[in-house]
Design an enzyme around this catalytic site. Structure first.
Site, PDB file in Angstrom:
ATOM      1  N   VAL A  12       0.812  -1.227   0.000  1.00 43.56           N
ATOM      2  CA  VAL A  12       0.000   0.000   0.000  1.00 43.56           C
ATOM      3  C   VAL A  12       0.843   1.273   0.000  1.00 43.56           C
ATOM      4  CG1 VAL A  12      -2.012  -1.074   1.110  1.00 43.56           C
ATOM      5  CG2 VAL A  12      -0.288   0.074   2.537  1.00 43.56           C
ATOM      6  N   ASN A  35      -7.297  -1.149   5.430  1.00 51.96           N
ATOM      7  CA  ASN A  35      -7.030  -1.746   6.749  1.00 51.96           C
ATOM      8  C   ASN A  35      -5.543  -1.881   7.059  1.00 51.96           C
ATOM      9  OD1 ASN A  35      -7.544  -3.807   9.086  1.00 51.96           O
ATOM     10  ND2 ASN A  35      -6.261  -4.903   7.600  1.00 51.96           N
ATOM     11  N   TYR A  52       2.684   6.951  15.515  1.00 52.23           N
ATOM     12  CA  TYR A  52       1.472   6.239  15.077  1.00 52.23           C
ATOM     13  C   TYR A  52       0.200   7.081  15.254  1.00 52.23           C
ATOM     14  CZ  TYR A  52      -1.979   2.329  15.232  1.00 52.23           C
ATOM     15  OH  TYR A  52      -3.055   1.490  15.049  1.00 52.23           O
ATOM     16  N   ILE A  66      -7.572  -4.774  20.137  1.00 50.55           N
ATOM     17  CA  ILE A  66      -8.181  -5.933  19.480  1.00 50.55           C
ATOM     18  C   ILE A  66      -7.149  -7.056  19.484  1.00 50.55           C
ATOM     19  CG2 ILE A  66      -9.263  -6.783  17.349  1.00 50.55           C
ATOM     20  CD1 ILE A  66     -10.824  -4.415  18.625  1.00 50.55           C
TER      21      ILE A  66
HETATM   22  N1  LIG Z   1      -5.020  -4.762  16.777  1.00 54.29           N
HETATM   23  C1  LIG Z   1      -5.379  -3.656  17.372  1.00 54.29           C
HETATM   24  O1  LIG Z   1      -5.487  -3.611  18.613  1.00 54.29           O
HETATM   25  C2  LIG Z   1      -5.679  -2.416  16.575  1.00 54.29           C
HETATM   26  C3  LIG Z   1      -6.248  -1.332  17.250  1.00 54.29           C
HETATM   27  C4  LIG Z   1      -6.545  -0.166  16.541  1.00 54.29           C
HETATM   28  C5  LIG Z   1      -6.299  -0.108  15.187  1.00 54.29           C
HETATM   29  N2  LIG Z   1      -5.741  -1.184  14.549  1.00 54.29           N
HETATM   30  C6  LIG Z   1      -5.508  -1.031  13.113  1.00 54.29           C
HETATM   31  O2  LIG Z   1      -6.164  -2.102  12.441  1.00 54.29           O
HETATM   32  C7  LIG Z   1      -5.449  -2.415  11.245  1.00 54.29           C
HETATM   33  C8  LIG Z   1      -5.144  -3.903  11.229  1.00 54.29           C
HETATM   34  O3  LIG Z   1      -4.407  -4.230  12.390  1.00 54.29           O
HETATM   35  P1  LIG Z   1      -4.153  -5.745  12.858  1.00 54.29           P
HETATM   36  O4  LIG Z   1      -4.108  -5.718  14.332  1.00 54.29           O
HETATM   37  O5  LIG Z   1      -5.051  -6.676  12.167  1.00 54.29           O
HETATM   38  O6  LIG Z   1      -2.630  -5.926  12.332  1.00 54.29           O
HETATM   39  P2  LIG Z   1      -1.837  -7.195  11.795  1.00 54.29           P
HETATM   40  O7  LIG Z   1      -0.398  -6.836  11.897  1.00 54.29           O
HETATM   41  O8  LIG Z   1      -2.310  -8.458  12.459  1.00 54.29           O
HETATM   42  O9  LIG Z   1      -2.281  -7.245  10.266  1.00 54.29           O
HETATM   43  C9  LIG Z   1      -1.914  -6.228   9.373  1.00 54.29           C
HETATM   44  C10 LIG Z   1      -1.794  -6.789   7.974  1.00 54.29           C
HETATM   45  O10 LIG Z   1      -1.395  -5.715   7.120  1.00 54.29           O
HETATM   46  C11 LIG Z   1      -0.378  -6.178   6.245  1.00 54.29           C
HETATM   47  N3  LIG Z   1       0.474  -5.090   5.788  1.00 54.29           N
HETATM   48  C12 LIG Z   1       1.443  -4.430   6.490  1.00 54.29           C
HETATM   49  N4  LIG Z   1       2.049  -3.528   5.714  1.00 54.29           N
HETATM   50  C13 LIG Z   1       1.456  -3.602   4.489  1.00 54.29           C
HETATM   51  C14 LIG Z   1       1.667  -2.931   3.260  1.00 54.29           C
HETATM   52  N5  LIG Z   1       2.629  -2.022   3.125  1.00 54.29           N
HETATM   53  N6  LIG Z   1       0.872  -3.249   2.212  1.00 54.29           N
HETATM   54  C15 LIG Z   1      -0.098  -4.200   2.335  1.00 54.29           C
HETATM   55  N7  LIG Z   1      -0.321  -4.882   3.472  1.00 54.29           N
HETATM   56  C16 LIG Z   1       0.448  -4.589   4.534  1.00 54.29           C
HETATM   57  C17 LIG Z   1       0.396  -7.189   7.082  1.00 54.29           C
HETATM   58  O11 LIG Z   1       1.150  -8.093   6.259  1.00 54.29           O
HETATM   59  C18 LIG Z   1      -0.716  -7.871   7.865  1.00 54.29           C
HETATM   60  O12 LIG Z   1      -1.233  -8.991   7.184  1.00 54.29           O
HETATM   61  C19 LIG Z   1      -4.222  -1.504  11.236  1.00 54.29           C
HETATM   62  O13 LIG Z   1      -4.489  -0.367  10.456  1.00 54.29           O
HETATM   63  C20 LIG Z   1      -4.063  -1.127  12.702  1.00 54.29           C
HETATM   64  O14 LIG Z   1      -3.402   0.112  12.860  1.00 54.29           O
HETATM   65  C21 LIG Z   1      -5.433  -2.333  15.210  1.00 54.29           C
END
Ligand SMILES: NC(=O)c1ccc[n+]([C@@H]2O[C@H](COP(=O)([O-])OP(=O)(O)OC[C@H]3O[C@@H](n4cnc5c(N)ncnc54)[C@H](O)[C@@H]3O)[C@@H](O)[C@H]2O)c1
Length: 258
Positions: free
Chosen positions: A65, A91, A156, A189
């Site tokens: 992305v 996402n 972040y 999460i």
């Molecule tokens: N887990 C939490 O507690 C939480 C809380 C608030 C927000 N978020 C947000 O939710 C979203 C997903 O988080 P998650 O916890 O599932 O994370 P995760 O790390 O489990 O999954 C993220 C996915 O994004 C992919 N990714 C990373 N860089 C990328 C790139 N340059 N191009 C394409 N794909 C890419 C990774 O390979 C991975 O599969 C993120 O934007 C994160 O900031 C997560």
């Protein structure tokens, strides 16, 4: 009738975590889903599971992305496989948690490249088609860090504040063309991202307990609970919801003091 019947949906970072849960939920609701993911192997495995469990039309496309041409390529692949993209879920995201004054330039850049440029690259790739067709829905996965600050978690939250700004600006810009742009702000999460963060602490088990103790519901959220909100926002059940953000954090961000 399924809630997202035949909606062509592109989800970034959908190989695992919240993105994978969104892909599953959309597939169950009848959408054709495209997993635009950096880690192609994981994306293919998740795509196979979705196909087997839901029978939906699914495609995995290796996508970075941070590169607009890569996102554009994913959109072209989606169009070729299933037709015009109706829904985009931005996402993909990474945690970059630093002390501001010891952070390197590279930390700053890689955070913004994924967490903000990545969202814009997605929007820019699908908006021309959505605007032309006069229909579309974009859901950006922000965070409670988009309006709350934890010391030592820089930059972040700066990027996530930007995601809300981008959501509002584009939501207003394209509202006359019936394109809605909304965000979801998840709290804690349970995904690999969260486990990685606990594991980086001196005592991971104690760090996890401390996180749980902070939660009004005494638990953190499940990826499926974010996915349900994404389904709602993308569906025809939310036709007048635009340029806003829904928080999914069990009430944590309403707490003033612990
Ligand atoms: N887990 C939490 O507690 C939480 C809380 C608030 C927000 N978020 C947000 O939710 C979203 C997903 O988080 P998650 O916890 O599932 O994370 P995760 O790390 O489990 O999954 C993220 C996915 O994004 C992919 N990714 C990373 N860089 C990328 C790139 N340059 N191009 C394409 N794909 C890419 C990774 O390979 C991975 O599969 C993120 O934007 C994160 O900031 C997560």
């Amino acid at each position: 009738m399924k809630r997202l019947a035949d909606k062509v949906t592109l989800i970034t970072g959908a190989g695992r975590g919240i993105g994978a849960a969104i892909a599953f939920a959309f597939a169950r609701e009848g959408a054709a889903v495209v997993l635009a993911e950096l880690d192609f192997e994981t994306a293919q495995q998740t795509a196979e599971q979705i196909k087997t469990q839901t029978g939906a039309r699914v495609l995995a496309v290796q996508t970075d992305v941070t590169q607009s041409a890569s996102v554009q390529h994913a959109v072209s692949e989606a169009e070729q496989a299933f037709g015009a993209v109706d829904v985009l879920v931005n996402n993909a995201g990474i945690n970059v948690f630093c002390d501001p004054l010891t952070m390197t330039d590279d930390d700053w850049r890689r955070c913004f490249a994924v967490d903000l440029d990545g969202v814009w690259n997605g929007c820019r790739a699908v908006l021309p088609g959505m605007v032309e067709r006069g229909a579309g829905s974009i859901v950006n996965i922000a965070s409670t860090h988009a309006f709350k600050i934890i010391p030592g978690c820089f930059p972040y939250p700066v990027a996530k504040h930007g995601v809300i700004g981008l959501t509002r600006a584009l939501g207003i810009e394209y509202a006359p063309r019936n394109v809605r742009v909304n965000a979801i702000a998840p709290g804690y999460i349970e995904t690999q991202l969260t486990h990685d963060w606990w594991n980086e602490q001196a005592d991971p088990a104690a760090a996890k307990q401390a996180t749980l103790a902070l939660q009004p519901m005494k638990r953190i959220g499940r990826p499926e609970e974010v996915a349900m909100t994404a389904v709602f926002l993308a569906s025809d059940e939310a036709p007048f919801i635009n340029a806003t953000c829904i928080t999914v954090d069990g009430g944590r961000s309403a707490v003033y003091h612990d």
